[in-house]
Write a protein that holds these residues in place. Structure first.
Motif, PDB file in Angstrom:
ATOM      1  N   UNK A 111      -9.397  -5.487   1.696  1.00 33.94           N
ATOM      2  CA  UNK A 111      -8.253  -4.253   0.667  1.00 33.94           C
ATOM      3  C   UNK A 111      -9.269  -2.696   1.253  1.00 33.94           C
ATOM      4  N   UNK A 112     -10.229  -2.610   1.196  1.00 34.47           N
ATOM      5  CA  UNK A 112     -10.331  -1.716   1.822  1.00 34.47           C
ATOM      6  C   UNK A 112      -9.683  -0.713   3.079  1.00 34.47           C
ATOM      7  N   UNK A 113      -9.004  -2.378   3.618  1.00 30.27           N
ATOM      8  CA  UNK A 113      -7.924  -1.600   4.865  1.00 30.27           C
ATOM      9  C   UNK A 113      -6.098  -1.872   4.068  1.00 30.27           C
ATOM     10  N   UNK A 114      -6.212  -2.561   3.316  1.00 28.94           N
ATOM     11  CA  UNK A 114      -4.536  -1.854   2.751  1.00 28.94           C
ATOM     12  C   UNK A 114      -4.386  -0.900   2.390  1.00 28.94           C
ATOM     13  N   UNK A 115      -3.203  -0.919   3.063  1.00 29.84           N
ATOM     14  CA  UNK A 115      -2.049   0.606   2.077  1.00 29.84           C
ATOM     15  C   UNK A 115      -2.812   0.852   0.694  1.00 29.84           C
ATOM     16  N   UNK A 116      -2.772   1.970   0.306  1.00 27.97           N
ATOM     17  CA  UNK A 116      -2.338   2.374  -1.607  1.00 27.97           C
ATOM     18  C   UNK A 116      -1.319   2.200  -1.917  1.00 27.97           C
ATOM     19  N   UNK A 117      -0.154   2.288  -1.018  1.00 29.34           N
ATOM     20  CA  UNK A 117       0.998   1.942  -1.287  1.00 29.34           C
ATOM     21  C   UNK A 117       0.841   0.303  -1.177  1.00 29.34           C
ATOM     22  N   UNK A 118       0.381  -0.523  -0.748  1.00 31.62           N
ATOM     23  CA  UNK A 118       0.580  -1.661  -0.915  1.00 31.62           C
ATOM     24  C   UNK A 118      -0.178  -2.400  -2.431  1.00 31.62           C
ATOM     25  N   UNK A 119      -1.227  -1.412  -2.369  1.00 28.43           N
ATOM     26  CA  UNK A 119      -1.861  -1.569  -3.685  1.00 28.43           C
ATOM     27  C   UNK A 119      -1.606  -1.435  -4.764  1.00 28.43           C
ATOM     28  N   UNK A 120      -1.106  -0.647  -4.848  1.00 28.24           N
ATOM     29  CA  UNK A 120      -0.102  -0.296  -5.871  1.00 28.24           C
ATOM     30  C   UNK A 120       0.730  -1.128  -6.175  1.00 28.24           C
ATOM     31  N   UNK A 156      -9.922   1.095  -5.416  1.00 26.59           N
ATOM     32  CA  UNK A 156     -10.518   2.575  -4.568  1.00 26.59           C
ATOM     33  C   UNK A 156     -10.166   3.752  -5.012  1.00 26.59           C
ATOM     34  N   UNK A 157      -8.993   3.856  -5.977  1.00 27.36           N
ATOM     35  CA  UNK A 157      -7.798   4.734  -6.771  1.00 27.36           C
ATOM     36  C   UNK A 157      -8.662   5.289  -7.919  1.00 27.36           C
ATOM     37  N   UNK A 158      -8.636   5.927  -9.036  1.00 31.61           N
ATOM     38  CA  UNK A 158      -8.635   6.221  -9.859  1.00 31.61           C
ATOM     39  C   UNK A 158      -7.980   5.787 -10.460  1.00 31.61           C
ATOM     40  N   UNK A 159      -8.050   5.215 -12.061  1.00 29.32           N
ATOM     41  CA  UNK A 159      -7.013   4.642 -12.336  1.00 29.32           C
ATOM     42  C   UNK A 159      -5.398   5.558 -12.454  1.00 29.32           C
ATOM     43  N   UNK A 160      -4.177   4.342 -12.561  1.00 24.46           N
ATOM     44  CA  UNK A 160      -2.743   4.800 -11.759  1.00 24.46           C
ATOM     45  C   UNK A 160      -2.006   4.147 -12.797  1.00 24.46           C
ATOM     46  N   UNK A 161      -1.111   5.397 -13.355  1.00 19.70           N
ATOM     47  CA  UNK A 161       0.004   5.449 -14.435  1.00 19.70           C
ATOM     48  C   UNK A 161       1.367   5.106 -13.726  1.00 19.70           C
ATOM     49  N   UNK A 197       3.905   7.116  -8.263  1.00 18.23           N
ATOM     50  CA  UNK A 197       2.716   6.389  -9.191  1.00 18.23           C
ATOM     51  C   UNK A 197       2.024   7.526  -8.162  1.00 18.23           C
ATOM     52  N   UNK A 198       0.541   8.285  -8.985  1.00 17.79           N
ATOM     53  CA  UNK A 198       0.348   9.488  -7.912  1.00 17.79           C
ATOM     54  C   UNK A 198      -1.413   8.364  -8.425  1.00 17.79           C
ATOM     55  N   UNK A 199      -1.836   8.455  -7.155  1.00 14.61           N
ATOM     56  CA  UNK A 199      -3.182   8.381  -7.100  1.00 14.61           C
ATOM     57  C   UNK A 199      -4.212   9.035  -6.261  1.00 14.61           C
ATOM     58  N   UNK A 200      -5.424   8.789  -6.441  1.00 16.11           N
ATOM     59  CA  UNK A 200      -6.540  10.129  -6.123  1.00 16.11           C
ATOM     60  C   UNK A 200      -7.882   9.204  -5.791  1.00 16.11           C
ATOM     61  N   UNK A 201      -8.370   9.019  -4.982  1.00 16.20           N
ATOM     62  CA  UNK A 201      -9.476   8.112  -4.005  1.00 16.20           C
ATOM     63  C   UNK A 201     -10.302   9.360  -4.395  1.00 16.20           C
ATOM     64  N   UNK A 202     -11.242   7.418  -4.837  1.00 15.34           N
ATOM     65  CA  UNK A 202     -12.545   7.643  -5.669  1.00 15.34           C
ATOM     66  C   UNK A 202     -13.456   8.514  -4.864  1.00 15.34           C
TER      67      UNK A 202
END
Length: 151
Positions: A15-24, A116-121, A146-151
């Motif tokens: 999960x730490x190397x998975x791109x953020x868009x794939x996590x969404x 790894x990110x704040x809650x997403x809407x 989705x707008x995401x911000x890293x913790x």
């Protein structure tokens, strides 16, 4: 220690190397099957990452992602636009439109947890439905941001 293409340690957790868009997208996939059922057919909400010849319609594929830097300057952020495709052979566009409406109801303005990110809407951007050039297959396209911000 060997490093990956993006400079992270190769022995980091997936999960730490998975791109953020794939996590969404992964969070959307987890959210949608429990929330959406198509009343006229067996559950269609099985999501695929590609079209396969002969697959029974209707079904949904996860399409393209567009990732851009977010507007925040004091925190690492990204804006992610994800496209979902609805495929149907029903006469007319009604089945594709109903499915897109159910997807919108399940995902628009709903919270998603992304590691790894704040809650997403997710926010609904737009949808469209049309007939493919073969005249038989109906294709719906629906996009979310989705707008995401890293913790």
């Amino acid at each position: 220690m060997v490093s990956s293409r993006d400079g992270r340690a190769a022995n980091s957790s997936p999960s730490s190397v998975q791109p953020s868009h794939r996590r969404v997208v992964r969070s959307m996939r987890v959210r949608s099957p429990q929330a959406v059922q198509c009343p006229a057919r067996p559950p269609w909400c099985r999501c695929w990452t590609r079209c396969a010849p002969g697959r029974t319609k209707p079904y949904v594929t996860i399409g393209e992602d567009v990732v851009t830097p977010g507007p925040a300057v004091d925190v690492e952020s990204e804006e992610i636009v994800t496209t979902l495709h609805v495929w149907s052979e029903h006469a007319g566009l009604s089945e594709a439109k109903v499915i897109m409406g159910q997807i919108k109801d399940a995902l628009h303005n709903r919270p998603l947890t992304v590691a790894g990110f704040r809650p997403v809407r997710l926010l609904f951007l737009h949808s469209r439905a049309f007939t493919q050039p073969d005249g038989m297959i109906r294709h719906g396209v629906i996009q979310f941001q989705a707008r995401i911000e890293r913790l």
